[in-house]
Each structure stands twice: as C-alpha cells, then as structure tokens.
Scaffold this motif. Structure first.
Motif, PDB file in Angstrom:
ATOM      1  N   HIS A   1       0.829  -1.202   0.000  1.00 14.92           N
ATOM      2  CA  HIS A   1       0.000   0.000   0.000  1.00 14.92           C
ATOM      3  C   HIS A   1       0.869   1.259   0.000  1.00 14.92           C
ATOM      4  CE1 HIS A   1      -3.456   2.584   1.047  1.00 14.92           C
ATOM      5  NE2 HIS A   1      -2.538   3.294   1.684  1.00 14.92           N
TER       6      HIS A   1
ATOM      7  N   GLN B   1      -1.170   9.998   5.762  1.00 15.10           N
ATOM      8  CA  GLN B   1      -2.471   9.546   5.322  1.00 15.10           C
ATOM      9  C   GLN B   1      -2.819   8.170   5.915  1.00 15.10           C
ATOM     10  OE1 GLN B   1      -4.906  10.940   3.701  1.00 15.10           O
ATOM     11  NE2 GLN B   1      -6.074   9.003   3.694  1.00 15.10           N
ATOM     12  N   PHE B   2      -1.783   7.383   6.220  1.00 20.90           N
ATOM     13  CA  PHE B   2      -2.023   6.036   6.728  1.00 20.90           C
ATOM     14  C   PHE B   2      -2.399   6.052   8.204  1.00 20.90           C
ATOM     15  CE2 PHE B   2      -1.336   1.697   7.960  1.00 20.90           C
ATOM     16  CZ  PHE B   2      -1.668   0.971   6.814  1.00 20.90           C
TER      17      PHE B   2
ATOM     18  N   ALA C   1      -2.338  -0.274  13.372  1.00 19.88           N
ATOM     19  CA  ALA C   1      -3.115  -0.934  12.322  1.00 19.88           C
ATOM     20  C   ALA C   1      -2.609  -2.361  12.113  1.00 19.88           C
ATOM     21  CB  ALA C   1      -3.022  -0.152  11.031  1.00 19.88           C
TER      22      ALA C   1
ATOM     23  N   HIS D   1      -5.354  -0.599  -1.338  1.00 16.57           N
ATOM     24  CA  HIS D   1      -5.040   0.717  -1.890  1.00 16.57           C
ATOM     25  C   HIS D   1      -6.145   1.195  -2.828  1.00 16.57           C
ATOM     26  CE1 HIS D   1      -2.890   3.616  -4.535  1.00 16.57           C
ATOM     27  NE2 HIS D   1      -2.427   4.022  -3.340  1.00 16.57           N
TER      28      HIS D   1
ATOM     29  N   VAL E   1     -10.615   9.462   6.221  1.00 20.94           N
ATOM     30  CA  VAL E   1     -10.353   8.042   6.477  1.00 20.94           C
ATOM     31  C   VAL E   1      -8.860   7.783   6.428  1.00 20.94           C
ATOM     32  CG1 VAL E   1     -10.769   5.696   5.727  1.00 20.94           C
ATOM     33  CG2 VAL E   1     -12.522   7.429   5.373  1.00 20.94           C
ATOM     34  N   ARG E   2      -8.314   7.381   7.581  1.00 25.42           N
ATOM     35  CA  ARG E   2      -6.901   6.978   7.599  1.00 25.42           C
ATOM     36  C   ARG E   2      -6.794   5.606   6.933  1.00 25.42           C
ATOM     37  NH1 ARG E   2      -3.744  11.209   8.948  1.00 25.42           N
ATOM     38  NH2 ARG E   2      -5.204  12.609   9.964  1.00 25.42           N
ATOM     39  N   ASP E   3      -5.759   5.424   6.119  1.00 27.81           N
ATOM     40  CA  ASP E   3      -5.614   4.123   5.462  1.00 27.81           C
ATOM     41  C   ASP E   3      -5.431   2.997   6.483  1.00 27.81           C
ATOM     42  OD1 ASP E   3      -5.918   5.124   2.920  1.00 27.81           O
ATOM     43  OD2 ASP E   3      -3.816   5.771   2.827  1.00 27.81           O
ATOM     44  N   GLY E   4      -4.825   3.331   7.615  1.00 30.03           N
ATOM     45  CA  GLY E   4      -4.660   2.319   8.678  1.00 30.03           C
ATOM     46  C   GLY E   4      -5.997   1.754   9.105  1.00 30.03           C
TER      47      GLY E   4
ATOM     48  N   TYR F   1      -7.499  -0.680   6.571  1.00 31.16           N
ATOM     49  CA  TYR F   1      -7.010  -2.067   6.607  1.00 31.16           C
ATOM     50  C   TYR F   1      -7.585  -2.816   7.810  1.00 31.16           C
ATOM     51  CZ  TYR F   1      -4.026  -1.568   2.601  1.00 31.16           C
ATOM     52  OH  TYR F   1      -3.598  -1.401   1.316  1.00 31.16           O
ATOM     53  N   THR F   2      -7.665  -2.114   8.953  1.00 31.64           N
ATOM     54  CA  THR F   2      -8.280  -2.746  10.115  1.00 31.64           C
ATOM     55  C   THR F   2      -9.694  -3.199   9.781  1.00 31.64           C
ATOM     56  OG1 THR F   2      -7.075  -1.093  11.384  1.00 31.64           O
ATOM     57  CG2 THR F   2      -8.594  -2.476  12.590  1.00 31.64           C
TER      58      THR F   2
END
Lengths: 318, 113
Positions: A31, A56-57, A63, B28, B44-47, B50-51
C-alpha cells in the motif's frame, strides 16, 4: 484489476501455514509503496511523497497489530471448523463401514466391551488391593501381612495353621499387636422372622478391630471374653451396609439374636460405614474365631484344634 | 474544500463493502475508490481502512486472496462473500432511512402542527 489466480494447492498451503504477521506486513508495504509512487508521479519529491503517504495512513504499528490479531482469530476458528469437519467426515465414513459389515462390527464391539469390562474388573481389584488402603483403617502403612515361605528355594507363600498363628502372635507380644483372621467365608445367617441370607463372614481374634484401629459405631467391640476356645462363639459384629440393608439402621439391633450356621449368636456391635474388612471380598459380618468353620449344631470341636487347616492370616501392627 | 468529516464508527465498514461490490480490490484501490466517490468528504486513515478489511474478513463478509496488481506486484485482493453482499443490502437500506430522517428533520422549516 482482477487478481491473477494462484493454483488451488497454494491456497490450501496458505490457509494451513497462513502467516498473518508476514501477510499484513507485505500488504501494508504494498500500500505504502503504491501510494508513494502515485504521489511522486503527481510531482511531489520522494521525501514529500513518503511523508504524505505515512500521514495519510495514520498509526502504522497499531493498524498492523489489529490486523494480525484479527487474522489470528479468524485462522484459529477456521482450523477448528476444518478439524470438526474432518472428524465428522471420518466418523460418518466409519459408521457407514460398520452398517455394511454387521457381523464384523458386532465382533469388534464385543471384543472392545469384553476388554473394557475385564480391565475394569482387574482394576477394581488392583485398586482395592494395592492402591487404596481399606477404609477406616488407621495408619495402614504400619500393618503387615505375614506369610509362611515354603519350598526350596522358598517360593510358595502360604497361610498359617491356627495353633501356629497363635504361637507367632504370642511371640510378637504386646510390642507388635497381631490379629489373626480368615476372611470371605460364605456363611448362612438367619435373622428372626426372615428368610436366611448368605453373607461373607470374617473369622477373627477379638483384637481384630483394635489392631486395625477401626471403631464400632454402635454397641461394643469384641472383648477377650468373646473368644472361647472349645466352644461356639456367641457374639458378632455386623457391617454398616448389612445393618442398613437388613435392619434399616435401627439402633435396637444391638443385643438381637441371630443364627449363624445354625448357632445362636448376639449382635454386639456395628462396624463403621465403609469398613468391609481388609480383603478383596467385602465382609458383611465378623465372628470371633473360636467357633470358626466347624461350628455346626452339636459339633463341639473348633478349628483351633484343627492342625490341618492352613487358612489363617496374621496381621501385626508395627 | 471543507474540512474532512470524521467517520462514525461502523460507517467505514459499509463504505468498504460498497467499494468491494464493484469487484475484487486490494486495499489501496479501496482507499482510492472511497476517496474519489465521496469527493474526499471523509477523513479516512488508510490504517483504519485495513483494520476494517481484516475485521470484515474475520466476520466472514469478505474473502481474500493474493494476486497481482496492475503493475505486477503481489497484492492482497478482497472480494465480498454472499453473506457480505446480503449485509451490504441490509445496511444500505437502513443507512438510507437514517440519512433521509436526519435530512427531513434538518430541512424542516416549521414545527409540524
């Protein structure tokens, strides 16, 4: 954007060897790399692209931890389900085989049943003889059984004749109080107004309960006066179970008259609950040995004089 | 562009399911789809995304398998299960009722008689 399919066998490999830690790490790495590439392609410097993608992540560590935990829970449940399915399938298969060959099945079941039964029977004896000390006996580790060794080399254990047993008990004296008994005699007993019963009788010296440390719960223990050589005994002690079974635990049973092998006797005491003697066969009554096996109406000679009988056991307390 | 709105708990799952209803996607792509479709309204956080994907998989709403992205990299693709599709239908319906009710109330001009 369709995934190119991997071969089926790889999927099974993945499910069984599934490694959530590696999978999640690879997924997150993919990702971030993709995001950085796209941002860089839109004109950001590599450092800026990287910083933007990470921002952004959000919290990468958290996570990853949550994803791994989730995957672990899922895999565990999946494997458990698979396991249950396998078992169910196997059982179904086996049962179907059984119905197809009933005689074979019956043989197998009978063999197993006999095997289990035999094991249980042997174990219950081993349990009683070797593993569990007799109930109610005090300090069982201080008790011994004496045997006579015969033959050369001495390899046969035998019991004692009664005169011999008495002589040995006398020599052991007060230092090693010793009881003499013979257990497990099938004996006919008549209660007033009832049909006769066949019970297991132990023939004992009056100190039997005393040496074993067993206390009667009703009435009294045997006394030396209960042992009357050359005459029939007149007193007996009954087991708790016998008391409950035949007299419903009535305390007025003490002093009641019964006939043992035709000989009138008086119940003088009741043994404590659980005490059934110290042999494999559970005893129902105890009778002083003076009027032992030879007690029949009119027969005056007790086995004390019977040198031929080697049936007596010696149990001293150390 | 207005400040992005923080997502309510549970809403993200529905958005992810919806994004996956268009076909198997890797994480992604799901992120890109949600951002593009909602015009960046949500923060929205990408983390968390995925969770959410892993949570949905644990719940049995999506399946996953490894494949290759457009550029040939190994990537994990998610696809909704039959149960997941059913759930998405249910949740979409209740979300619409919810949104309609809120907008009815907020756009009302006077108290009902």
């Amino acid at each position: 954007m369709t995934p190119r399919h991997e071969p089926t066998w790889r999927r099974y490999l993945r499910v069984w060897r599934g490694n959530p830690r590696e999978d999640v790490a690879e997924e997150v790495q993919f990702h971030l790399e993709t995001e950085i590439e796209e941002l860089a392609a839109s004109g950001l410097s590599p450092a800026e692209a990287r910083a933007r993608a990470l921002a952004q992540f959000g919290d990468v560590g958290q996570a990853i931890t949550e994803c791994i935990a989730s995957d672990h829970r899922r895999l565990r449940r999946y494997r458990w389900t698979q396991f249950q399915d396998t078992i169910r399938h196997e059982v179904k298969y086996i049962l179907r085989g059984f119905t197809r060959r009933p005689s074979f099945t019956a043989t197998v079941i009978a063999t197993l049943a006999l095997g289990v039964g035999a094991n249980a029977a042997v174990f219950s004896i081993v349990d009683r003889v070797f593993l569990r000390p007799p109930a109610e006996v005090q300090e069982p580790s201080q008790l011994r059984r004496l045997y006579l060794l015969r033959g050369s080399p001495p390899n046969t254990r035998s019991r004692f004749g009664l005169p011999q047993a008495h002589a040995i008990a006398a020599q052991l004296g007060a230092r090693f109080p010793t009881t003499i008994y013979d257990g497990g005699d099938r004996t006919r007993i008549e209660l007033a107004g009832n049909t006769p019963r066949i019970v297991n009788a132990d023939w004992v010296t009056p100190n039997f309960f005393n040496v074993l440390g067993v206390r009667v719960v009703a009435g009294r223990d045997f006394e030396d006066a209960d042992l009357r050589f050359g005459e029939a005994s007149t007193s007996l002690i009954i087991s708790w179970d016998f008391w409950q079974r035949e007299f419903a635990g009535d305390r007025s049973v003490i002093g009641k008259s019964v006939r043992v092998r035709g000989q009138p006797m008086t119940i003088v005491g009741v043994a404590p609950r659980g005490f059934r003697g110290i042999d494999v066969d559970a005893a129902d009554i105890w009778v002083p040995l003076a009027g032992s096996r030879r007690v029949t109406p009119g027969a005056r000679a007790p086995s004390y004089e019977d040198r031929g009988t080697s049936a007596w056991q010696l149990v001293p307390r150390r | 562009m207005a400040t992005p709105i923080e997502l309510l708990q549970g809403t993200l799952d529905v958005l992810v399911m919806k994004a996956l209803s268009w076909g198997p996607q890797h994480g992604h792509a799901v992120s890109r789809l949600i951002r593009a479709t909602t015009k960046g309204t949500f923060d929205v956080r990408d983390g968390s995304l995925y969770t959410s994907l892993h949570r949905l998989e644990e719940r049995g709403w999506v399946d996953s398998e490894w494949g290759h992205s457009d550029k040939g990299k190994r990537a994990k693709f998610y696809v909704p299960t039959a149960r997941g599709r059913q759930q998405l239908r249910n949740e979409s319906a209740s979300w619409r009722r919810y949104a309609d009710a809120v907008s009815l109330m907020l756009s009302a001009t006077e108290a009902p008689a």
